[in-house]
Motif scaffolding. Structure first.
Motif, PDB file in Angstrom:
ATOM      1  N   ASP A  93       0.868  -1.285   0.007  1.00 47.00           N
ATOM      2  CA  ASP A  93       0.099   0.001   0.065  1.00 47.00           C
ATOM      3  C   ASP A  93       0.784   1.152   0.017  1.00 47.00           C
ATOM      4  O   ASP A  93       0.592   2.218  -0.515  1.00 47.00           O
ATOM      5  N   VAL A  96       1.990   1.818  -3.416  1.00 43.94           N
ATOM      6  CA  VAL A  96       0.935   2.197  -4.227  1.00 43.94           C
ATOM      7  C   VAL A  96       0.403   3.743  -3.893  1.00 43.94           C
ATOM      8  O   VAL A  96       0.237   4.539  -4.737  1.00 43.94           O
ATOM      9  N   ALA A 149      -7.122 -12.934  -2.206  1.00 46.81           N
ATOM     10  CA  ALA A 149      -7.627 -12.344  -3.572  1.00 46.81           C
ATOM     11  C   ALA A 149      -8.585 -11.223  -3.360  1.00 46.81           C
ATOM     12  O   ALA A 149      -8.735 -10.463  -4.279  1.00 46.81           O
ATOM     13  N   ALA A 152      -6.559  -7.908  -2.878  1.00 50.88           N
ATOM     14  CA  ALA A 152      -6.053  -7.426  -3.922  1.00 50.88           C
ATOM     15  C   ALA A 152      -7.159  -7.030  -4.904  1.00 50.88           C
ATOM     16  O   ALA A 152      -6.712  -5.751  -5.555  1.00 50.88           O
ATOM     17  N   GLU A 153      -7.871  -7.756  -4.999  1.00 48.08           N
ATOM     18  CA  GLU A 153      -9.357  -7.069  -6.138  1.00 48.08           C
ATOM     19  C   GLU A 153      -9.688  -5.823  -5.551  1.00 48.08           C
ATOM     20  O   GLU A 153      -9.958  -4.949  -6.441  1.00 48.08           O
ATOM     21  N   GLU A 155      -8.127  -3.634  -3.925  1.00 46.63           N
ATOM     22  CA  GLU A 155      -7.162  -2.531  -4.105  1.00 46.63           C
ATOM     23  C   GLU A 155      -6.981  -2.057  -5.542  1.00 46.63           C
ATOM     24  O   GLU A 155      -6.962  -0.713  -5.650  1.00 46.63           O
ATOM     25  N   VAL A 156      -7.090  -2.993  -6.416  1.00 47.05           N
ATOM     26  CA  VAL A 156      -7.282  -2.768  -7.859  1.00 47.05           C
ATOM     27  C   VAL A 156      -8.416  -1.804  -8.091  1.00 47.05           C
ATOM     28  O   VAL A 156      -8.269  -0.846  -8.784  1.00 47.05           O
ATOM     29  N   LEU A 157      -9.676  -2.516  -7.581  1.00 45.46           N
ATOM     30  CA  LEU A 157     -10.926  -1.697  -7.690  1.00 45.46           C
ATOM     31  C   LEU A 157     -10.756  -0.364  -7.116  1.00 45.46           C
ATOM     32  O   LEU A 157     -11.267   0.725  -7.916  1.00 45.46           O
ATOM     33  N   LEU A 159      -8.053   1.698  -7.096  1.00 41.62           N
ATOM     34  CA  LEU A 159      -7.636   2.421  -8.095  1.00 41.62           C
ATOM     35  C   LEU A 159      -8.186   2.991  -9.085  1.00 41.62           C
ATOM     36  O   LEU A 159      -8.065   4.222  -9.546  1.00 41.62           O
ATOM     37  N   THR A 160      -9.195   2.263  -9.771  1.00 35.20           N
ATOM     38  CA  THR A 160      -9.759   2.816 -10.902  1.00 35.20           C
ATOM     39  C   THR A 160     -11.471   3.361 -10.270  1.00 35.20           C
ATOM     40  O   THR A 160     -11.699   4.274 -11.004  1.00 35.20           O
ATOM     41  N   ARG A 174     -17.425  -2.678  -1.519  1.00 34.29           N
ATOM     42  CA  ARG A 174     -16.939  -3.767  -2.029  1.00 34.29           C
ATOM     43  C   ARG A 174     -15.282  -3.086  -1.953  1.00 34.29           C
ATOM     44  O   ARG A 174     -14.340  -4.203  -1.342  1.00 34.29           O
TER      45      ARG A 174
END
Lengths: 333, 333
Positions: A93, A96, A149, A152-153, A155-157, A159-160, A174
């Motif tokens: 983190d 990131v 999982a 990580a998902e 965290e990616v979510l 980002l966007t 979420r």
């Protein structure tokens, strides 16, 4: 276990009641964060692990197992696993978020470099999987692999989704499940599984961790717009300046008129922020009562957490977990 | 399995012989790299996974299982696991190395950002652990968790050892085991375990993967000082410019006189490189025959790999693995 009554906050009382278990967890963490060949690994890990976090997540695992009468030894492995996963995500983190401070100290990526933070995080993930395999219990491995999982998902979510005004309360939920609640619920669930609890008990422990984690993160996001630096370790408006869409803003955006929407678009999506924008944002949140609404949401999740706990057998540790849920929202009551 | 005899290189023959299995692996990879909520994940993963790597590691797992007569289905899960771990390490490596190109295409950290590379890498690690838990086999989980730790440890070790003239051949071996051989040996070993091989067969498969990986990385390091860009996808002297201590340099440093040592200290440790330094480094390596000595080392490891294979039952795939070991050093014979 010892209880001398001096500790006042629920997590301090938990730490006292679980002091023998936590000593075993800390010993195991120190043993497993070592590396014969790469001394950089324990250096970086120690910087973070010994920075004085509350160790909330490993305590949740230990308490969950003990409430169901487990006598060990694998709750200790699972608690250390959970703390390693947490530490690995913190290291990543900070890379990131390009953070410079955590828990009041310079971050590892600043003291060493991003490379060390990425690779030592990977090492701790691998170590966490080694630790969990030692329990020889497929179900806990499944739960923790899934949680990793989801983390990580999420965290990616984030980002966007973070800077996208179309982000709904569902998406926010979420994101914070990934960010916080997934590891809380995995921590309590594996405690129940290793203790051989019934399906209903394990479900109750999962529900408690999930709701506690959501309440915890919502309060954190709320305090970002109303707490003091002393309470939160952050300054008011950090999330605003980082253009992170959190619940109080999402609720304000949803109700905004055209002019207000243009304001949110400029400051969050485009990131053009000027003097006075934070104050205007706070005014809009006050206009629609979104801080108050978020507060009520958080308290609602705390009620969910406590209702789940009520399905478990009576135990002094259960009462402390109940107090902990209450404590999480106490800062905003 | 089909063999039409047209393919000439051993990895192409393996791909043909294992084409049904590889189709199943690719389908599983595509299924598991998806994410309902975070489309960034399959975007980044596809960029790397579909860039046309040789899929050497999953083929090693499939071949190892098939040589011992395994009929499935879990070799497919394990092969996908191995490819996910490999892809995750590539994503993180590109962040660590600040790379701009891989397999002739821009890297994910350049096309998206470092954040996406770190977090999608974490997601693939988590997915790999989910996949391996589905085999319900504690031993393969243990092997793959250990390999993941060795990989990360080797990478951290490389961070600190790479530019240190005190780095010995032993340390170099540990670094390349982490970097390459640990996943090769885990790939072959888990193939043997899932097939229910004897301890001797599993050991032979481990030894083959380990020695093959070491030879593979040594040849790679060797070609950096002697190959062409067409062969290696790199320019001559990339490692030199990045100040990476690899075997040919370590051997030259070990034998250097005072003046030569001062040269190595300047160009590798201090990183002060001028026009003509690469040529001088190549002269010193020629003086002590270190490229030739590294070549002999690599061939020695290939012999080790082939000797291990000879302990396995006769099988067309075994012969292809034997050819593969030969092929790895063919480029420098």
């Amino acid at each position: 276990m010892s209880l001398d009554g001096k500790a006042t906050k629920p997590h301090e009382r938990l730490a006292q009641a679980l002091s023998d278990d936590m000593a075993a967890v800390n010993a195991l963490i120190r043993e497993r964060m070592s590396s014969e060949h790469a001394p950089r690994i324990p250096e970086v890990t120690a910087h973070l692990i010994e920075a004085g976090g509350k160790r909330l997540r490993p305590m949740l695992t230990l308490a969950a197992a003990r409430v169901l009468g487990y006598e060990g030894p694998y709750h200790v492995h699972l608690a250390a696993t959970v703390e390693f996963i947490h530490t690995a995500t913190l290291l990543h983190d900070d890379v990131v978020d390009e953070s410079g401070q955590r828990r009041g100290r310079p971050t590892a990526n600043l003291l060493w470099d991003n490379k060390s933070s990425v690779l030592v995080g990977d090492y701790l993930f691998a170590r966490s999987f080694q630790l969990m395999t030692e329990t020889n219990n497929m179900r806990v491995m499944d739960i923790l692999a899934n949680a990793s999982a989801v983390i990580a998902e999420g965290e990616v979510l984030q980002l966007t989704a973070a800077q996208n005004l179309a982000t709904t309360e569902d998406v926010y939920l979420r994101v914070i499940r990934g960010k916080t609640a997934a590891l809380f619920s995995a921590a309590t669930e594996v405690g129940g599984v290793i203790a051989g609890g019934t399906d209903a008990q394990i479900k109750a422990l999962y529900d408690y961790g999930d709701a506690l984690g959501i309440a915890f993160q919502m309060v954190d996001d709320l305090l970002d717009y109303g707490g003091t630096a002393a309470e939160t370790g952050k300054n008011v408006g950090d999330d605003f300046r980082e253009r992170k869409l959190t619940m109080p803003v999402i609720k304000a955006v949803t109700q905004s008129d055209a002019e207000e929407r243009a304001f949110w678009k400029r400051v969050i999506e485009k990131g053009e922020q000027h003097e006075g924008d934070l104050e205007h944002a706070l005014d809009l949140m006050a206009k629609y009562g979104t801080l108050e609404a978020t507060r009520r949401d958080a308290i609602g999740w705390t009620d969910t957490a406590r209702a789940a706990l009520a399905k478990l057998p009576g135990h002094p540790l259960r009462d402390m977990l109940d107090d902990l849920a209450d404590f999480v929202v106490e800062r905003v009551r």
